[in-house]
Design a protein around this motif. Structure first.
Motif, mmCIF file in Angstrom:
data_model
loop_
_atom_site.group_PDB
_atom_site.id
_atom_site.type_symbol
_atom_site.label_atom_id
_atom_site.label_comp_id
_atom_site.label_asym_id
_atom_site.label_seq_id
_atom_site.Cartn_x
_atom_site.Cartn_y
_atom_site.Cartn_z
ATOM 1 N N ASN A 24 8.412 108.195 29.676
ATOM 2 C CA ASN A 24 9.652 108.906 29.981
ATOM 3 C C ASN A 24 9.671 109.440 31.408
ATOM 4 O O ASN A 24 10.502 110.261 31.754
ATOM 5 C CB ASN A 24 9.883 110.033 28.972
ATOM 6 C CG ASN A 24 10.146 109.472 27.598
ATOM 7 O OD1 ASN A 24 11.059 108.680 27.410
ATOM 8 N ND2 ASN A 24 9.329 109.847 26.627
ATOM 9 N N SER A 72 6.231 105.885 21.763
ATOM 10 C CA SER A 72 6.551 107.192 22.333
ATOM 11 C C SER A 72 7.638 107.923 21.540
ATOM 12 O O SER A 72 7.867 109.111 21.746
ATOM 13 C CB SER A 72 6.970 107.056 23.800
ATOM 14 O OG SER A 72 8.204 106.396 23.923
ATOM 15 N N LYS A 73 8.299 107.233 20.605
ATOM 16 C CA LYS A 73 9.281 107.894 19.741
ATOM 17 C C LYS A 73 8.609 108.781 18.707
ATOM 18 O O LYS A 73 9.221 109.699 18.179
ATOM 19 C CB LYS A 73 10.160 106.851 19.037
ATOM 20 C CG LYS A 73 11.080 106.111 19.986
ATOM 21 C CD LYS A 73 11.882 105.071 19.235
ATOM 22 C CE LYS A 73 12.799 104.321 20.180
ATOM 23 N NZ LYS A 73 13.540 103.249 19.497
ATOM 24 N N VAL A 74 7.338 108.487 18.413
ATOM 25 C CA VAL A 74 6.634 109.259 17.390
ATOM 26 C C VAL A 74 5.391 109.967 17.921
ATOM 27 O O VAL A 74 4.791 110.767 17.216
ATOM 28 C CB VAL A 74 6.244 108.364 16.181
ATOM 29 C CG1 VAL A 74 7.477 107.857 15.472
ATOM 30 C CG2 VAL A 74 5.345 107.227 16.597
ATOM 31 N N ASP A 80 8.572 98.790 14.712
ATOM 32 C CA ASP A 80 8.963 99.621 15.841
ATOM 33 C C ASP A 80 7.919 99.734 16.948
ATOM 34 O O ASP A 80 8.268 99.938 18.094
ATOM 35 C CB ASP A 80 9.294 101.032 15.357
ATOM 36 C CG ASP A 80 10.485 101.030 14.420
ATOM 37 O OD1 ASP A 80 11.444 100.282 14.694
ATOM 38 O OD2 ASP A 80 10.457 101.774 13.432
ATOM 39 N N SER A 81 6.656 99.667 16.611
ATOM 40 C CA SER A 81 5.642 99.933 17.634
ATOM 41 C C SER A 81 4.335 99.216 17.297
ATOM 42 O O SER A 81 4.113 98.792 16.177
ATOM 43 C CB SER A 81 5.388 101.437 17.726
ATOM 44 O OG SER A 81 4.980 101.945 16.476
ATOM 45 N N GLU A 109 7.716 101.838 22.342
ATOM 46 C CA GLU A 109 8.337 102.347 21.120
ATOM 47 C C GLU A 109 7.498 103.424 20.441
ATOM 48 O O GLU A 109 8.029 104.278 19.735
ATOM 49 C CB GLU A 109 8.642 101.209 20.149
ATOM 50 C CG GLU A 109 9.723 100.276 20.644
ATOM 51 C CD GLU A 109 11.065 100.957 20.837
ATOM 52 O OE1 GLU A 109 11.498 101.706 19.932
ATOM 53 O OE2 GLU A 109 11.682 100.753 21.899
#
Length: 118
Positions: free
Chosen positions: A40, A26-28, A4-5, A24
């Motif tokens: 974002n 930034s999702k965690v 994912d990242s 990616e």
């Protein structure tokens, strides 16, 4: 790196000279610079804000349609695979060529990689 990242670290003479962060992540984790959420917040807003702190080197004359931006004094490079700005929607040729994938193009209002350079 995982599915994912990832971080991208470049070394020179045994020392890290660049550390890149992929979108990616930034999702965690919240990735912020000068209070801006780097993945974002639209590229246009980030560029405008960082230009108040440093001169920008861009790979395009039209800053809104660049894919790579370097702010040498603050040591930041921003990258996106392709550029997208809502003004492109006014171009009939663009609209004709991109009709099938237009929904996907909106993601390119945001950066995909932020790199700290030293």
């Amino acid at each position: 790196m995982d599915n994912d990242s990832f971080f991208l670290v470049q070394y020179r003479n045994g020392k890290a000279t660049e550390i890149g962060i992929q979108r990616e992540l930034s999702k965690v984790a919240s990735i912020k610079l000068f209070g801006l959420d780097m993945f974002n917040t639209t590229a246009e807003c980030i560029i405008d804000s960082l230009m108040k702190k440093d001169n920008v080197i861009c790979n395009e004359k039209d800053l809104q349609l660049g894919t790579e931006y370097i702010f040498p004094k603050i040591g930041v490079r921003l990258w996106r695979e392709r550029a997208f700005h809502p003004k492109l929607l006014k171009d009939p040729l663009y609209m004709e060529e991109m009709q099938a994938v237009l929904e996907d193009e909106y993601q390119y209002q945001y950066f995909q990689m932020v790199t700290i350079i030293g």
